[in-house]
Design an enzyme around this catalytic site. Structure first.
Site, mmCIF file in Angstrom:
data_model
loop_
_atom_site.group_PDB
_atom_site.id
_atom_site.type_symbol
_atom_site.label_atom_id
_atom_site.label_comp_id
_atom_site.label_asym_id
_atom_site.label_seq_id
_atom_site.Cartn_x
_atom_site.Cartn_y
_atom_site.Cartn_z
ATOM 1 N NE ARG A 42 -3.545 -2.086 2.966
ATOM 2 C CZ ARG A 42 -4.622 -1.703 2.974
ATOM 3 N NH1 ARG A 42 -4.498 -0.880 4.314
ATOM 4 N NH2 ARG A 42 -5.569 -3.207 3.656
ATOM 5 C CG HIS A 88 -6.715 -2.002 -5.462
ATOM 6 N ND1 HIS A 88 -5.462 -2.573 -4.743
ATOM 7 C CD2 HIS A 88 -6.716 -1.262 -3.996
ATOM 8 C CE1 HIS A 88 -5.318 -1.925 -3.932
ATOM 9 N NE2 HIS A 88 -6.405 -0.815 -3.772
ATOM 10 C CE1 TYR A 132 -23.390 13.817 -11.053
ATOM 11 C CE2 TYR A 132 -21.811 13.849 -9.026
ATOM 12 C CZ TYR A 132 -23.075 13.557 -10.006
ATOM 13 O OH TYR A 132 -24.554 13.649 -8.800
#
Length: 771
Positions: A42, A88, A132
């Site tokens: 990570r 993932h 969006y």
């Protein structure tokens, strides 16, 4: 993450009984596994491609979706869904946040994603929801993905084994240095600043040409970071070189500005670039806090510092506004109170009071080519990436060589057909097993025979024969060149350099961040330099009386309080308060209240750590030298300026062991040559002051006196040639003994010795130097 056999912790012994394991051992192993998972899975980038796993998976997924630089962008939600579903298995917001950062031109020096829509702003505004916004890869992302299907990297199964994903991306440039990285793991963190592509490429080329290049020559190519938002690095080049050598440090970065002349002699200051991590909104909020401060929690009124900062700012600044927009990414306009305001003072005040001048940390921690996370210097990062790139090109060359050799093999089979068309056709027509017949008749391989059987009739035309001959010649020439790359290291180096220089020419740009050494901005308050006596009470109340030579017996204090010390100094000097935890705090002598009252407690002038108290106080000139010693027998010399701190919260300076305490600091006067030490049990030791270590950054120091069990150091006094005075009570009368010359000789030794029992008349003597 390396596999850990958790079941092995519970394996039964040979006797057959279940083997127990302590909770502490199990928790330790489980947390270690978690830590390794966070570090490698990570938080930290890889030195090869400079990407964290989530970033690598986003790029790979977008390439698989056909979202190249010329493709039509698609909804970000589609990309995030693909990434989560295939590679993932974490939260969608975490993946989208990583994707947003990869598209922000103010976060990455060379963005990897071309975002359409609201992807956030410098002022900390969040990006629009993923439904969006739209995204596709930037042309720059090709540097990471172009050679992915040429055998350059290993592929591993995804989380459920249904897909394959690259373990690394075949980066053609050291993207970790170009875009930087930031992350917090378990037990380690990374903060890698961005750099200029042309400079990094030039350094890589120089290292390829000469692996033994001196460190200073490598650093000559990369003078410092190149932040996406520009700004100016004011740290000295020698300090930058030291940071790059160790891989850890902090740079001082400030905004860039210009003065705009206006009508009737008026002018305004316009800030066009800000340090990394600073936004226009943040600067405006800081100025609002300065000009309209709020009473701090637990306080009844504004502190003197708040009142002073407010007065200074209001006397200089009239208005400030943010004119940033499409035409200018950053444009902060500051109008002075009057055109007669000194421009340098105006700028210096703004820099000192706001984050327009700040620190940029550097911590080059990454996962190396050996798979281990470690802090590295800049040269080591470049060398490891060059080794990674060399290995990548070798793998690519072998892959291409295998492909070329296979094609040559196929073309040689086709040449057999071209030269023996009639016989080949007859063999195929007359044979029940044409493949075996062709292999036997013309000594062909199975691969060649299958290719011949799959050929179309029009490929037997005369023109096709010429094409086969030409392609065969080209492939053999290519084979020679590829083999030369594998056999000849110099040829491989030339290819590496050529490709790096070509990419630098295509994607490189000019440096944005100016590197120019300058002094850090400090808010200076003009103080009249005059003598003053600082009066400190035992309970920490401070006040200042003008002049020197005052009678301490005339000082009055609150009931239950008494004199700690009276320091004759000047208004330009500094007062240092020392906490019982070894932390030091700074107070300007000029800011102390007058001696007409009882003064003001030191705790109102500093931010004292919870659960601690002030035990000692010093007020003197910054260049004076002081001895700091502990009851445990440790100590060191330092200057008062080294103890000073600009922060109200002070800084940690003396390292104290549990149960240890700091003795009262004593000045090292001019002419002091020896140090006299006295323990609680009466052991006395004298040694040369040159044996005392000087520490500018503080610490524990060295052993001054060896102590017996249950003994402690009580007094440490610097002395000159005149010796030491021991004062006290003898037969109920005040008395004093002076030890000098031969009388002092029996007690003289080396540092860290235990000394001898002090033989003087007074019991529990108080030591002082003789002048």
């Amino acid at each position: 993450m390396t596999d850990t056999n958790q079941a092995g912790l519970f394996d039964a012994p040979s006797g057959g009984d279940d083997e127990a394991i302590t909770l502490g051992r199990y928790a330790e192993q489980a947390y270690l596994d978690y830590a390794v998972s966070v570090v490698r899975g990570r938080a930290l980038p890889d030195v090869g491609d400079g990407q964290k796993p989530v970033q690598r998976r986003i790029l790979y997924a977008m390439q698989a979706m056909g979202l190249g630089g010329n493709a039509k962008p698609v909804k970000s939600a589609r990309v995030v869904g693909d990434v989560l579903g295939k590679y993932h298995p974490h939260g969608d917001q975490a993946a989208y946040d990583a994707m947003v950062r990869m598209a922000q031109d103010f976060s990455l020096r060379y963005p990897l994603i071309d975002g359409h829509g609201n992807f956030g702003s410098r002022d900390g505004d969040n990006a629009a929801a993923m439904r969006y916004t739209e995204a596709r890869l930037t042309p720059f992302a090709r540097l990471l993905l172009d050679e992915l299907d040429e055998g350059t990297v290993d592929f591993v199964p995804n989380y459920d084994g249904s897909q394959q994903e690259p373990q690394m991306l075949p980066a053609r440039l050291p993207v970790m240095l170009l875009n930087g990285a930031s992350g917090i793991a378990v037990g380690m963190a990374t903060e890698i600043p961005p750099h200029n592509l042309r400079e990094v490429a030039a350094a890589c080329v120089a290292l390829i040409r000469n692996p033994k290049l001196a460190d200073e020559d490598v650093l000559a190519f990369i003078p410092g970071p190149d932040f996406a938002g520009g700004g100016q690095i004011i740290t000295a080049p020698a300090d930058i070189a030291q940071i790059y050598t160790t891989g850890r440090g902090s740079l001082k970065v400030r905004a860039r500005w210009q003065f705009e002349e206006m009508a009737r002699g008026q002018w305004q200051l316009v800030v066009t670039e800000l340090p990394p991590g600073t936004s226009g909104q943040k600067v405006l909020e800081e100025i609002e806090e300065l000009t309209n401060p709020k009473v701090r929690a637990g306080k009844k009124a504004l502190s003197p510092e708040q009142q002073q900062s407010k007065a200074v700012m209001l006397s200089l600044l009239d208005t400030v506004r943010d004119e940033s927009g499409k035409d200018a990414a950053v444009r902060l306009v500051f109008e002075p109170k009057t055109s007669k305001v000194d421009r340098d003072d105006f700028v210096n005040t703004l820099l000192a009071q706001t984050s327009m001048e700040s620190n940029a940390p550097i911590n080059l921690v990454c996962i190396g080519t050996d798979g281990r996370p470690r802090q590295k210097g800049l040269r080591e990062v470049l060398e490891e990436w060059v080794a990674f790139r060399t290995d990548t090109v070798v793998r690519r060359t072998r892959y291409r060589l295998d492909k070329v050799a296979d094609r040559i093999h196929v073309l040689e089979g086709r040449m057999v057909v071209y030269l023996n068309v009639d016989e080949v056709i007859q063999t195929i027509r007359e044979s029940d097993e044409p493949k075996e017949a062709l292999m036997t008749r013309f000594s062909l391989s199975e691969r060649q025979a299958e290719d011949i059987l799959e050929m179309r009739l029009r490929q037997l035309a005369r023109l096709e024969g010429f094409k086969i001959e030409q392609e065969l010649a080209d492939k053999r020439e290519e084979q020679v060149k590829l083999q030369d790359l594998l056999d000849n290291p110099s040829s491989l180096k030339r290819l590496l350099i050529k490709e790096i220089e070509a990419d630098a020419k295509q994607f490189g740009d000019e440096r944005r961040t100016l590197i120019e050494t300058a002094e850090r901005a400090v808010l200076e308050t003009k103080v009249v330099d005059e003598p003053v006596t600082v009066i400190v009470s035992q309970k920490g109340w401070l006040r200042a009386r003008q002049g020197h030579g005052h009678d301490a017996a005339q000082f009055s204090f609150k009931q239950g309080d008494d004199l700690y010390g009276a320091f004759e100094c000047r208004t330009t000097d500094t007062l240092i308060a020392v906490g019982d935890n070894g932390r030091v705090y700074t107070v300007a002598v000029a800011g102390l209240p007058s001696a007409r009252g009882d003064g003001q407690p030191v705790t109102t002038m500093i931010d004292l750590e919870s659960g601690t108290r002030i035990v000692h106080t010093i007020a003197a000139a910054p260049d004076t030298r002081w001895l700091l010693a502990t009851q445990g027998g440790y100590g060191f010399a330092t200057r008062l300026s080294d103890m000073s701190s600009r922060q109200r919260g002070g800084k940690q300076f003396v390292t104290l062991e549990a149960g240890d305490a700091l003795l009262r600091p004593v000045p090292l006067f001019e002419g002091a040559a020896q140090l006299a030490l006295l323990s609680a049990k009466g052991k006395f030791l004298v040694f040369g002051l040159d044996e005392v270590k000087a520490l500018s950054g503080g610490g524990r120091g060295t052993i001054l006196m060896g102590l017996d069990p249950n003994d402690k150091l009580e007094q440490a006094v610097p002395i000159g040639k005149a010796g030491v005075r021991a004062t006290g009570i003898y037969r109920n009368k005040p008395t004093e003994d002076i030890l000098a010359g031969t009388a002092l000789t029996p007690y003289v030794g080396k540092r860290a010795r235990k000394g001898r029992q002090l033989d003087v008349r007074p019991k529990q003597p108080l030591l002082s130097p003789v002048f």
